[in-house]
Motif scaffolding. Structure first.
Motif, PDB file in Angstrom:
ATOM      1  N   LYS A  45       1.772  47.205  16.975  1.00 60.02           N
ATOM      2  CA  LYS A  45       2.242  45.826  16.783  1.00 60.02           C
ATOM      3  C   LYS A  45       2.897  45.312  18.072  1.00 60.02           C
ATOM      4  O   LYS A  45       2.618  44.203  18.526  1.00 60.02           O
ATOM      5  N   GLY A  71       0.433  44.388  20.592  1.00 63.54           N
ATOM      6  CA  GLY A  71      -0.466  43.288  20.251  1.00 63.54           C
ATOM      7  C   GLY A  71      -1.774  43.713  19.629  1.00 63.54           C
ATOM      8  O   GLY A  71      -2.716  42.906  19.543  1.00 63.54           O
ATOM      9  N   ASN A  72      -1.870  44.993  19.185  1.00 62.48           N
ATOM     10  CA  ASN A  72      -3.115  45.492  18.579  1.00 62.48           C
ATOM     11  C   ASN A  72      -3.047  45.310  17.062  1.00 62.48           C
ATOM     12  O   ASN A  72      -2.672  46.215  16.319  1.00 62.48           O
ATOM     13  N   LYS A  73      -3.405  44.128  16.595  1.00 65.51           N
ATOM     14  CA  LYS A  73      -3.207  43.755  15.201  1.00 65.51           C
ATOM     15  C   LYS A  73      -3.960  44.667  14.241  1.00 65.51           C
ATOM     16  O   LYS A  73      -3.384  45.206  13.286  1.00 65.51           O
ATOM     17  N   GLU A  74      -5.265  44.861  14.468  1.00 64.64           N
ATOM     18  CA  GLU A  74      -6.077  45.644  13.529  1.00 64.64           C
ATOM     19  C   GLU A  74      -5.609  47.089  13.474  1.00 64.64           C
ATOM     20  O   GLU A  74      -5.527  47.691  12.391  1.00 64.64           O
ATOM     21  N   LYS A  95       4.488  45.278   5.527  1.00 65.58           N
ATOM     22  CA  LYS A  95       3.541  44.824   6.551  1.00 65.58           C
ATOM     23  C   LYS A  95       3.619  43.309   6.721  1.00 65.58           C
ATOM     24  O   LYS A  95       3.496  42.786   7.820  1.00 65.58           O
ATOM     25  N   PHE A 150       1.901  40.173   9.789  1.00 66.24           N
ATOM     26  CA  PHE A 150       0.458  40.271   9.677  1.00 66.24           C
ATOM     27  C   PHE A 150       0.011  39.843   8.292  1.00 66.24           C
ATOM     28  O   PHE A 150       0.598  40.241   7.292  1.00 66.24           O
TER      29      PHE A 150
END
Length: 767
Positions: free
Chosen positions: A732, A735-738, A760, A765
């Protein structure tokens, strides 16, 4: 001079980097047994030597003799090399060790030294006594490993004091076959357990052939006996069974079974270099990576395989759907089932579950037994294993699959809705049966209709009344009890008992069930002469659940409130002085969920006068620690901090250190957390301490330090949900959302009670 050793322990290593540390540590923790250790590194090229040197430097065992071979000479030759130099009368050659029962080991050594005719002690096996029994054994798969033998070398003739140098394994069995009908001390109780990373190899054609040839060489086998052995040898298939049609992969399988994972991976990489999509090689690689606890790499490979199969899956979905038949989806329900065996499992529970079911198959009468397994979103290949059980219709197996860990209570309730038996035997997946305890418990239930729940004794349990060491030999067939530990509980299904799912993952749901039974005028009992083996904590410890966890104390609070359990007797408390009453409250209070009654009593006692007295008095170390703990629980920060300053000059108990760390961590005061974590002694370091350190790094966004620490801890504790939550936090922040969402999903899958979708959402998200 060091005392002459009674026992010579031989350990031969060939690319066993992953298992050698636990083996040596287990040996060096033996107390009261004079032994020497001969350790040979037989040409390893996986840096096993680094691990060995590190352990040797740490323990400084005076009678350890370490040798290395530049090139491998084989296990048999290495053992013979040790035999020529050993000093001990008794000889033991385990390949790997995860645990040693010192009491059992001492007993076997004593029996051997005092025996006038026994040549060896043998664990969990019996030696054949005639040629027919030998032939029968050699046609089976389950042979005793080298570590299952302890030899009395003084009882062997000089000409027989050697191991067959041409064998890869099973040297002990070959020596026993060579010696003839010998007397041995049989042990149904294990003195050691091999590493869980070690898979006992199945005997191949070459080994079976060599053992049959050994029998042919025996002078006492002639005539018809010899002809039978020859016929068996001739009928033996020349082709050994192979897992793959690729020699390199078959070598890799053998190496995996021997615990030589790095060498196995090298063979697999050779195959994948020429055929990158070889499914057998990729699946075998995944299994080995998971064995080595390199779960990130295993997960990446699974993702690659999944991605390559998407098109195929799409085509399959577009095909007309066929309605599954009853025969393929639900096994038939046998009319003669009397007992339903219920086993919840989760995370990486397949090895424990497989070991458990093997013991059921080996020791229990399964003719009237059905199996119900609740798979709580396992992370390993438990699903495939359970599919295999269903295909084989093993114990009429039925599987309940949960997408998230439902917890022990809910899992049992799910199974209880599907039972066909009059009785339900609820067990943990880390139970091992050493005899037919299931039938014995069922028979006891049938003869004692007033009992709703009966449980056996075991080696490790949270209930001291069920501990084997606390049982008197002259105990009656059943002992009435207030409650049982759920490691193994036989229930009467018509008692209509249901576990309280408020207890979430674990703790107290078993005690609560017993209280329910007693409230319905049933009895609860312990069968003192029925015993099972419990590999305690296999699942709960991996989930960071123990008697110091928040889950445990939360359940203590709920249980006491539900059953109106008195926390203390006012009369007994008032018989003490005011100060001693205060100290007594520290022994009584729930440290995380303090009871209102205790809080009220504390407020009455804690006057300004008493506060002044406490601050001015010079307390001994134990009293000081109790006061700090009590004021921490009662949120009296001012006096707590004054007393904490006095802790700087004493050795703080590890239990108090962890409670102080938790206290300050929950208040985001990380400097105090680190202050106390730095005071932990090496022997008190734990995964929980590392989790706090990692969480602090993540909270402070020190990702350069956090990421390598996370990877290391993932290797040691792949089932810990906090690690997945922290991995999600790291992604998070990056910046790696998935990726963040996928790790949060895993944390929730393992422990949905603590890590939820709402959490979460809080991280920004959308789901």
């Amino acid at each position: 001079m060091p005392k002459k050793p009674l026992l010579t322990v031989s350990v031969v290593v060939q690319n066993h980097r992953d298992v050698i540390e636990s083996t040596l540590t287990s040996l060096y923790e033996i107390e009261g047994i004079p032994f020497e250790l001969f350790l040979i590194d037989d040409g390893s090229n996986d840096n096993s030597d680094e691990v060995i040197q590190s352990v040797l430097d740490y323990y400084q065992h005076e009678q350890t003799f370490y040798f290395t071979h530049e090139k491998p000479i084989g296990l048999g030759n290495s053992l013979n090399e040790i035999l020529s130099q050993r000093n001990g009368r008794l000889f033991w050659a385990p390949l790997t060790i995860s645990d040693i029962d010192i009491e059992q080991l001492s007993l076997r050594l004593e029996q051997l030294t005092e025996s006038t005719n026994s040549v060896l002690a043998l664990q969990n096996h019996e030696l054949p006594t005639g040629y027919k029994e030998w032939i029968n054994l050699l046609q089976q798969k389950n042979w005793p490993q080298n570590g299952s033998f302890i030899w009395d070398l003084s009882a062997l003739s000089t000409g027989n004091r050697f191991f067959n140098p041409y064998l890869k394994e099973f040297h002990g069995l070959e020596l026993a076959a060579r010696l003839g009908d010998i007397s041995s001390i049989k042990s149904t109780k294990s003195w050691f357990a091999p590493s869980s990373l070690f898979e006992a190899p199945e005997p191949d054609f070459n080994i079976r052939q060599e053992l049959l040839l050994t029998l042919l060489r025996r002078a006492d086998y002639g005539g018809q006996m010899r002809e039978t052995i020859l016929k068996t040898l001739q009928n033996l298939s020349v082709k050994s069974k192979k897992s793959y049609d690729n020699d390199l992969l078959n070598e890799a399988v053998q190496m995996k079974q021997e615990g030589r994972f790095n060498s196995a991976l090298e063979r697999i990489e050779e195959v994948l270099e020429n055929n990158p999509s070889h499914s057998g090689a990729r699946n075998l690689k995944i299994k080995i990576l998971e064995k080595k606890r390199r779960y990130v790499e295993a997960s990446e490979l699974k993702h690659q395989i999944s991605k390559s199969q998407k098109q195929k899956e799409k085509e399959e979905k577009e095909k007309p759907k066929q309605q599954p038949t009853t025969e393929t989806t639900q096994p038939s329900e046998p009319e003669d089932v009397t007992t339903s065996l219920i086993i919840p499992t989760t995370t990486y529970g397949k090895p424990a579950l497989e070991h458990c079911l093997l013991s059921v198959s080996e020791h229990c009468d399964t003719s009237q037994l059905e199996l119900i397994v609740i798979d709580n979103a396992s992370l390993d290949n438990t699903h495939d294993y359970l599919d295999e059980l269903k295909e084989r219709n093993f114990l009429n197996c039925r599987v309940i699959t949960n997408t998230k860990n439902a917890g022990f209570a809910a899992s049992v309730n799910q199974a209880m809705e599907k039972v066909n038996g009059e009785y339900a035997c609820i067990i943990h997946n880390d139970i091992e049966f050493v005899d037919d305890a299931i039938t014995q418990l069922r028979d006891l239930m049938e003869s004692q209709p007033e009992y709703a729940i009966i449980g056996p004794t075991t080696n490790k349990t949270l209930n001291p009344d069920q501990a084997s060491q606390n049982i008197q030999e002259d105990s009656s067939d059943i002992i009435r009890a207030e409650y049982l530990d759920s490691f193994c509980m036989m229930l009467r299904t018509d008692a209509n008992l249901e576990m309280d799912e408020t207890f979430q993952l674990a703790f107290f749901e078993d005690i609560d069930l017993c209280f329910q039974a007693r409230s319905k005028d049933f009895k609860v009992g312990i069968a003192p002469h029925i015993q099972v083996k419990h590999h305690f904590g296999t699942t709960t410890f991996s989930l960071d659940l123990d008697t110091e966890s928040e889950q445990y104390w939360q359940n203590v609070s709920y249980f006491n409130e539900k059953w109106n359990i008195e926390v203390f007797s006012e009369d007994e408390l008032k018989s003490l002085s005011t100060f001693d009453q205060l100290l007594a409250l520290d022994d009584l209070v729930n440290p995380l969920f303090p009871e209102p009654k205790v809080q009220q009593q504390f407020e009455q006692l804690f006057t300004d006068e008493l506060k002044t007295e406490i601050l001015k008095t010079q307390h001994d170390e134990e009293t000081l620690c109790k006061l700090v703990h009590l004021f921490m629980v009662m949120e009296e920060r001012e006096i707590m901090r004054h007393l904490e300053d006095k802790l700087n000059n004493i050795d703080i108990p590890a239990s108090l250190i962890y409670q102080l760390v938790r206290f300050y961590f929950n208040r985001n005061i990380y400097s105090r957390c680190k202050h106390y974590l730095n005071q932990l002694k090496p022997q008190n370091e734990s995964l929980r301490a590392d989790l706090y350190r990692l969480a602090i790094l993540v909270e402070n966004k020190d990702l350069d330090e956090a990421i390598p620490m996370l990877k290391e801890l993932m290797g040691h504790a792949p089932a810990n949900p906090m690690l997945y939550k922290l991995a999600g936090d790291i992604h998070k922040f990056s910046g790696n959302k998935e990726e963040a969402i996928s790790f949060y999903d895993l944390a929730e899958q393992i422990n949905p009670f603590e890590f939820t979708n709402e959490e979460k959402d809080a991280f920004g998200f959308k789901l």
